[in-house]
Each structure stands twice: as C-alpha cells, then as structure tokens.
Scaffold this active site. Structure first.
Site, PDB file in Angstrom:
ATOM      1  N   ASP A  53       0.795  -1.227   0.000  1.00  0.00           N
ATOM      2  CA  ASP A  53       0.000   0.000   0.000  1.00  0.00           C
ATOM      3  C   ASP A  53       0.831   1.283   0.000  1.00  0.00           C
ATOM      4  O   ASP A  53       1.757   1.427   0.794  1.00  0.00           O
ATOM      5  CB  ASP A  53      -0.885   0.055   1.251  1.00  0.00           C
ATOM      6  CG  ASP A  53      -1.901  -1.045   1.306  1.00  0.00           C
ATOM      7  OD1 ASP A  53      -1.968  -1.844   0.370  1.00  0.00           O
ATOM      8  OD2 ASP A  53      -2.636  -1.109   2.312  1.00  0.00           O
ATOM      9  N   GLN A  69       3.968   0.653   2.502  1.00  0.00           N
ATOM     10  CA  GLN A  69       4.152  -0.585   3.239  1.00  0.00           C
ATOM     11  C   GLN A  69       5.358  -1.327   2.672  1.00  0.00           C
ATOM     12  O   GLN A  69       5.437  -1.580   1.465  1.00  0.00           O
ATOM     13  CB  GLN A  69       2.906  -1.454   3.124  1.00  0.00           C
ATOM     14  CG  GLN A  69       1.694  -0.896   3.852  1.00  0.00           C
ATOM     15  CD  GLN A  69       1.769  -1.144   5.355  1.00  0.00           C
ATOM     16  OE1 GLN A  69       1.359  -2.178   5.848  1.00  0.00           O
ATOM     17  NE2 GLN A  69       2.298  -0.176   6.085  1.00  0.00           N
ATOM     18  N   GLU A 233     -11.487  -1.338   2.899  1.00  0.00           N
ATOM     19  CA  GLU A 233     -10.053  -1.131   3.057  1.00  0.00           C
ATOM     20  C   GLU A 233      -9.620   0.252   2.564  1.00  0.00           C
ATOM     21  O   GLU A 233     -10.078   0.738   1.543  1.00  0.00           O
ATOM     22  CB  GLU A 233      -9.277  -2.197   2.279  1.00  0.00           C
ATOM     23  CG  GLU A 233      -9.551  -3.626   2.709  1.00  0.00           C
ATOM     24  CD  GLU A 233      -8.748  -4.051   3.920  1.00  0.00           C
ATOM     25  OE1 GLU A 233      -8.011  -3.200   4.465  1.00  0.00           O
ATOM     26  OE2 GLU A 233      -8.858  -5.223   4.320  1.00  0.00           O
TER      27      GLU A 233
END
Length: 542
Positions: A53, A69, A233
């Site tokens: 991400d 990430q 999400e």
C-alpha cells in the site's frame, strides 16, 4: 456537501514469498538496477523486497515524499513485521530510497506498522496516522511526527508516548479496525479523519475528531456503511473542484463554493491520494501486486509495483472522477513514431515499428465510421464486466464494432500477446462502450495469473464516433486509460518470448467493419532512476 462513492477493486495473486538480495539477479550493479524478470524501467518499486500500500505521499519543502508498506527483510507480506518505506523525488519520476521511516519497535505497533496516511499540520509539521498491531495483535491507531520539519528529507520520525491515540472500539468485530485517512480541518477548528472498521458485520467508515491531533473522539454516525463487504479497506476522503481540473487541499470545504467531496472506498487496499501545494492538483498512487508464482518471486527477490502517479479531477458533468498520468511522465519520452488516417479493416493487424515496444507510451484515437450498421445488440444480463470481458470480449473473438485496440508485449509469432481493446454494443437506441484488457494469452508460462478485466466507458460515442486509448507499457506493467481517463485498467504480464528486445506492438480490429486510426503516437520511454544507489545526490542537486 455531496459525496461520490466509487468502489474500486484490484485483482491479485495472494501467493507472497521471500528471498534475500544476495541471490537475486536484479540486485544493483555499479549503482544501477538491472531489468530482469519483469522489473520495470519507469515505475516505482524498491530495489529489493516487498512493498504494497501507498501510505503517506506528500509534497514538502520542494520534494515529493512517498511512504509505503515495506518489508525490509524480504519480498513477503506475511513474514516479518511491516515498516514504512520512504523514498523522495524532485519530479515524481526519479526516486531515492531513504530507508524506513517508522518501524515496529513499540508495544503499540510491535507486530507491524500497517497502512495509514500523512497530514501536514498547521505550522507545516508533517504527521503520520497509522494502524499498529500491538503486542496482542490488536489493531489500534497511532500517530508519529516529523522530528525536524525543516529537514527537506524528513529522515527522522518520533512516536509520542500517548499512543495508541485510538484504542480498539468495543463494537468493532473480527479485529477489523484500520487505515486512517489523511485528516482534514473543519470550519469549527477540529481535525477529522476516517477509519475503516467492521461494525455489526458491515464495512463502516468511522469518523473521529480532535482539537490537538492526539485526543480523538468518535462521531455517533459513520460517514458510510455497507453490508456488501466486512471492511472498506483504505478509505480516502478528499475534495474536488466542480469546474476545471485543479485539485484542492484536503481541508477545503464545500458550502456552495463549487466543491464536491469524494469518499473513496475499496474492497481491497490499493489507493492513496495527496494534494500538491503550489501545483493545485490531486495525485493518486496505486499499488499493483504480482501475478507470478512463489518460485518466481523468490528468485527475483522483490514484489510489488506502484502505478505511475495519476492526477485526479472531476469531469465536466460532475459525475465521474477522471485519472491520467501526471505530466512529468512526458519527460521520459524519447523516440517517436506515428500514424494518421490509417484504415484497419475487418481482421486487420497493423504493426507499429520504430520504438522499443516493451518500454513505451502509446496514444491512439479510433474512429468508427459505421457505428449504426455494425454495433451488436447488448444483453441487459451482461452486468458483470469481468465475466463479459472473458465471455464476450476476448481479443480473439469476432464481433460487430470491435474488438479493436492495441496488442502489446507480443511475441513475433503472436503466441504471446496482451490485448487492450474496445467493443461497442447497442441497447434501446443508445450505445455502450466496453473496454477490456485480455491476459489469457499474455504468457506461455503455466504458473502466472492470466485473466481478463473490463469495464464500461461513460462516453457519448454516438456523438463523437471516436474514442481514445492511452497505454503505458513497462515490461511487466501495463496501464491503460480509455476515453480520456474515464476507464482505467492496470495489470501485470510475464511473457517468456516477448522479451525486452523482441516484443511487438500492433493495432488490431476483429470487428466486422472498418475502424480508422485517426491519430496514433508512440514514444519510446527512457529508463528512470528509481531507488538506485546514485539517485539521492542527483535529486538533492536539482
């Protein structure tokens, strides 16, 4: 204030894997990264290991900062505990890796620094809001601040002892409480953010407010809730101008001033947006997973690519967000070839030569002279674009108006090919334009994910009798934009025989009538400097 709620999805292979760089063929050689095993030439990816991400892109003190990430121990998501990687750029094209910004070192994030966002506070101090997994594996929300906001590289970040700033709520279930958004400042002087959560089995976008960015209270009602999925999400909430293409600061308020707000929700975790002060634009990042095998990723030592940054704006009728690569990508264009006024008859295949087609930017406008006579009837039951692309949209199929478009990353014998194309249907006197990327013949390898993806393009093709397509080709990465950015498809391919030096590019038409290429331009793209050893000096000198 009006809310638009688009739902985005990604398609990915969930097989993640690990290796060390010592055995990887893509490791730097004399500071330069070698393009092997599908490594891209101008898209963002770390020199090694796993990324996913996009987490806190921001523009600060003249530099673009990209946080994401990152597993600093290998190309595997679920071994090791994720950190936030940190890279900087002066132009959104060339990047230098600065290491990790935050790591799982404290009780409130010891099991991983998960996704979140960046916010620039009043006075110019950047802050992270992020999800940590605490010692018990519970998801909590934390904050971290830039230690020295005057440092243009923002190398050091500090976590206050008051973390977690939001504990796990009593009514949230299944440990689904994560992904805080960039905060915005309301007219009442309070900061607000959205956090994704599962409440009573429904995906909810919970709103929290704070006066000091440390103590947060939850609003009574969520911003949005959907029983269709358990968790939404990586939510995102930002304003867009109703007229023009300028972006707006996250704290811009509607109030009848020509501003709409967009709540972006996703069943999967893919997007992150930021506003660039001084350029008045909103820029979107998109993570694209690998579609290859465990063995492939173990061998190459890395996984995950970011789509090229995209500007985002609202179209003229105020109904749809448009996406388009940021203008800086054009600095990579080198050799150019073109076509103009070329007929592609039924069954026609026209090769585009003169550029390295494995590393290219292609823009084409198609005209359909016989739309009324050739378009097939549309079945109202064709509601699933994915299924339609597989069943009716395959590039090898023959139809009325289409399929027509581009064949990219093709081997010389066309045994391997990826098609990006349109097909036009008629329904009750109106026309529906369908766009598809067909991966079913993209590789002769048996252990890569090969599917077909599609979507409808909201254009008035009856009025214009034409439609545009732009495709970015970068070895294993293909990004396509239909109708000026009204439909976007991003995917990965892993051909065995269409290698860097031997791939081919074609215009094709498998419809029953002629399609005209009114204009085609294809540029060979230079290789950007992306997270290699010598990037930082060049960026800080510029």
């Amino acid at each position: 204030m009006q809310l638009l709620v688009p739902i985005y999805k990604r398609h990915s292979n969930s097989n993640f894997k690990v290796s060390s760089c010592s055995s990887s063929p893509m490791c730097p050689v004399n500071g330069k990264l070698q393009l092997h095993d599908g490594r891209t030439a101008y898209h963002f990816q770390p020199a090694k290991f796993w990324q996913n991400d996009p987490n806190g892109p921001l523009y600060h003190n003249g530099l673009y900062h990209f946080f994401y990430q990152y597993n600093p121990h290998g190309p595997l998501w679920d071994t090791g505990k994720l950190s936030w990687g940190h890279s900087v750029s002066g132009d959104l094209v060339n990047w230098a890796f600065l290491g990790t910004a935050i790591d799982p070192t404290d009780p409130f994030d010891v099991n991983g620094c998960w996704s979140g966002s960046a916010t620039v506070l009043l006075g110019g101090r950047p802050a992270f809001l992020y999800t940590g997994r605490d010692a018990g594996g519970v998801q909590v929300q934390n904050v971290s601040f830039a230690k020295n906001p005057l440092d243009p590289l923002l190398r050091e970040w500090e976590k206050p002892s008051c973390n977690p700033i939001i504990a796990f709520p009593a009514d949230v279930i299944n440990n689904n409480f994560r992904d805080p958004t960039t905060a915005w400042l309301g007219r009442d002087g309070l900061w607000r953010m959205v956090v994704a959560a599962e409440v009573a089995g429904a995906g909810s976008a919970l709103v929290y407010r704070s006066a000091d960015f440390l103590r947060w209270e939850r609003n009574a009602a969520p911003m949005h809730s959907s029983a269709a999925v358990p968790v939404l999400e990586c939510p995102d909430f930002f304003p867009v101008a109703e007229h023009g293409i300028d972006g707006l600061d996250t704290s811009a308020n509607g109030g009848g001033t020509g501003v709409k707000h967009v709540l972006k929700l996703s069943e999967f975790d893919t997007h992150q947006d930021f506003y660039m002060v001084g350029r008045n634009r909103r820029v979107q990042w998109l993570w694209v997973n690998e579609y290859d095998s465990k063995a492939d990723d173990v061998a190459k030592g890395w996984a995950g690519v970011q789509a090229f940054p995209r500007k985002v704006w609202l179209d003229g009728d105020g109904k749809q967000l448009l996406q388009w690569p940021v203008d800086e990508i054009e600095t990579l264009r080198t050799k150019r070839v073109g076509l103009q006024g070329t007929e592609v008859k039924a069954g026609g295949l026209h090769e585009i030569v003169g550029v390295a087609s494995s590393q290219a930017d292609v823009e084409v406008v198609f005209e359909i002279p016989n739309l009324e006579d050739e378009a097939e009837s549309f079945d109202p039951d064709w509601l699933d674009p994915h299924k339609l692309c597989k069943d009716k949209g395959a590039a090898s199929a023959h139809g009325g108006v289409g399929p027509f478009g581009l064949i990219v990353m093709a081997s010389g014998d066309l045994q391997e090919q990826t098609a990006v194309f349109f097909r036009v249907f008629k329904h009750h006197g109106k026309y529906k334009v369908f766009m598809c990327t067909d991966l079913t013949r993209s590789s002769t390898k048996a252990d890569v994910y090969k599917d077909a993806y599609g979507g409808f393009v909201d254009v008035d093709i009856q009025k214009d009798k034409s439609i545009s397509l732009r495709t970015l080709i970068d070895h294993s990465m293909i990004e396509s934009f239909g109708g000026g950015g009204r439909a976007c498809i991003t995917t990965r391919v892993y051909p065995e025989h269409a290698a860097t030096s031997s791939s081919h590019l074609y215009v094709f038409n498998n419809g029953s009538g002629t399609v005209n290429v009114s204009k085609l331009e294809a540029w060979e793209m230079a290789t950007a400097t992306v997270n290699s050893a010598d990037a930082l000096d060049a960026i800080t000198r510029s």
